[in-house]
Design a protein around this motif. Sequence first.
Motif, PDB file in Angstrom:
ATOM      1  N   ALA A 258       6.215  41.052  11.170  1.00  0.00           N
ATOM      2  CA  ALA A 258       7.384  40.979  10.732  1.00  0.00           C
ATOM      3  C   ALA A 258       8.942  42.047  11.465  1.00  0.00           C
ATOM      4  O   ALA A 258       7.932  43.632  10.931  1.00  0.00           O
ATOM      5  CB  ALA A 258       7.760  41.133   9.533  1.00  0.00           C
ATOM      6  N   VAL A 259       9.516  42.479  10.737  1.00  0.00           N
ATOM      7  CA  VAL A 259      11.050  44.014  11.427  1.00  0.00           C
ATOM      8  C   VAL A 259      11.850  43.399  10.255  1.00  0.00           C
ATOM      9  O   VAL A 259      12.075  42.565   9.458  1.00  0.00           O
ATOM     10  CB  VAL A 259      11.301  43.197  12.450  1.00  0.00           C
ATOM     11  N   MET A 260      12.435  44.491  10.090  1.00  0.00           N
ATOM     12  CA  MET A 260      13.508  45.052   8.783  1.00  0.00           C
ATOM     13  C   MET A 260      13.958  45.981   9.486  1.00  0.00           C
ATOM     14  O   MET A 260      13.523  47.003   9.589  1.00  0.00           O
ATOM     15  CB  MET A 260      13.056  45.111   6.996  1.00  0.00           C
ATOM     16  N   ALA A 261      15.288  45.754  10.129  1.00  0.00           N
ATOM     17  CA  ALA A 261      16.028  45.864   9.965  1.00  0.00           C
ATOM     18  C   ALA A 261      17.773  46.588   9.171  1.00  0.00           C
ATOM     19  O   ALA A 261      17.743  45.710   8.048  1.00  0.00           O
ATOM     20  CB  ALA A 261      17.255  45.465  11.156  1.00  0.00           C
ATOM     21  N   VAL A 262      18.126  47.922   8.991  1.00  0.00           N
ATOM     22  CA  VAL A 262      19.135  48.368   7.960  1.00  0.00           C
ATOM     23  C   VAL A 262      20.444  47.867   7.893  1.00  0.00           C
ATOM     24  O   VAL A 262      21.209  47.874   7.115  1.00  0.00           O
ATOM     25  CB  VAL A 262      19.096  49.707   7.951  1.00  0.00           C
ATOM     26  N   ASN A 263      21.086  46.565   9.490  1.00  0.00           N
ATOM     27  CA  ASN A 263      21.730  45.772   9.011  1.00  0.00           C
ATOM     28  C   ASN A 263      21.684  44.763   9.719  1.00  0.00           C
ATOM     29  O   ASN A 263      21.017  44.454  10.321  1.00  0.00           O
ATOM     30  CB  ASN A 263      23.355  47.202   9.541  1.00  0.00           C
ATOM     31  N   ASP A 264      22.271  43.833   9.469  1.00  0.00           N
ATOM     32  CA  ASP A 264      22.160  42.200  10.006  1.00  0.00           C
ATOM     33  C   ASP A 264      22.988  42.727  11.647  1.00  0.00           C
ATOM     34  O   ASP A 264      22.450  41.966  12.355  1.00  0.00           O
ATOM     35  CB  ASP A 264      23.899  41.735   9.734  1.00  0.00           C
TER      36      ASP A 264
END
Length: 356
Positions: A258-264
């Motif tokens: 999974a990946v979490m990005a700091v903005n949409d």
Amino acid sequence: MASKKATIADIAKRAGVSAATVSRVMSNSDYPVRESLRVKVLDAAAQLNYKPNRFSQLLKGGASREVAVLVPSITNPFYSQLIGAVELECLRRGYTLIICSSQNSPELELRHLETMERRQVDGVLLSGIHLNDAFLHQLSRSARAFVLLDQVPPAYRADCVSFDFFKAGHLATQYLLGCGHRDIAFISGPLDRYSRRLYLDGYRKALRDAGLHPSNRRILLYGGDSASSGADPTVENSYCCGRELGRMLLRGDYLPDAVMAVNDMMAIGAIKLLEQQGVRVPNDLSVIGFDDISVSALVSPALTTIAQPAAETGQLAARILLDRLEGKEIREGQVVLQPALVERESVRRLHKKVRR
């Protein structure tokens, strides 16, 4: 021949009140005026198309009834929504709003603030990216009223509306862990602002809480971690930054879960690049963003994200500033808004195999 400009005397005659009463109403004086008289004066002024002389008001020591909002970008949907809420509150209370964008430039940010000082606006709402101790000390010495919003240093103790970025990063990572993901990457532009550093801290804390060791190879930063790298918060640049970070993910030996990005917009850019290279989201890889801008629900797959309430941020900050200018009691001058998970379609739940 041009029509004669309406005067206070004209309004007084039309409303059937004294010129002093008109002056008190139009200058928003603290002197008590009955509400019925105030309405009559304002109606008469509107009928006569009265426009006060702002320069004359300033010479008399009156307020300009102008406030400014300074944000990193006016094209980023988050800041557009925030500005819209600020403007509505200003219009409701009779203030004119001046909108400025720093375009992520500390030099332009300072230039805008100096212009506001010379213009003698009553107050400033500031979402600054390059806030340091020296800069904040300079703000505290200004004659203008200030409210910081969005990007607020953790130790700041004056008027502000901030967001719990640490909790947001922790919440996003906890959610991915709860969906069965263990190999989670963090992708971002430069760590040149408090929000990104706090997101990262929350990500690391959640992994440690789950008994996992945060790996530096899963922390991908496009442009390094310097403010001079040139990455700015516009829609186009966030999207392009996300695409480059997607390419960086593909260069690894294997993809994370999974990946979490700091903005949409960064998350959307990464998703589109990965899908062009045959990686399906969420079947092959889950992605979560931050902000909950309107387009997040419209893309495919619809983006799971952590909501930061832009409109509420703008409205609350404007209320604090205007209440401060008008000498009203402020119950809470330091507000910290909380994150909320918005579940959509870009994160897959991994289920353990069940023995028959």
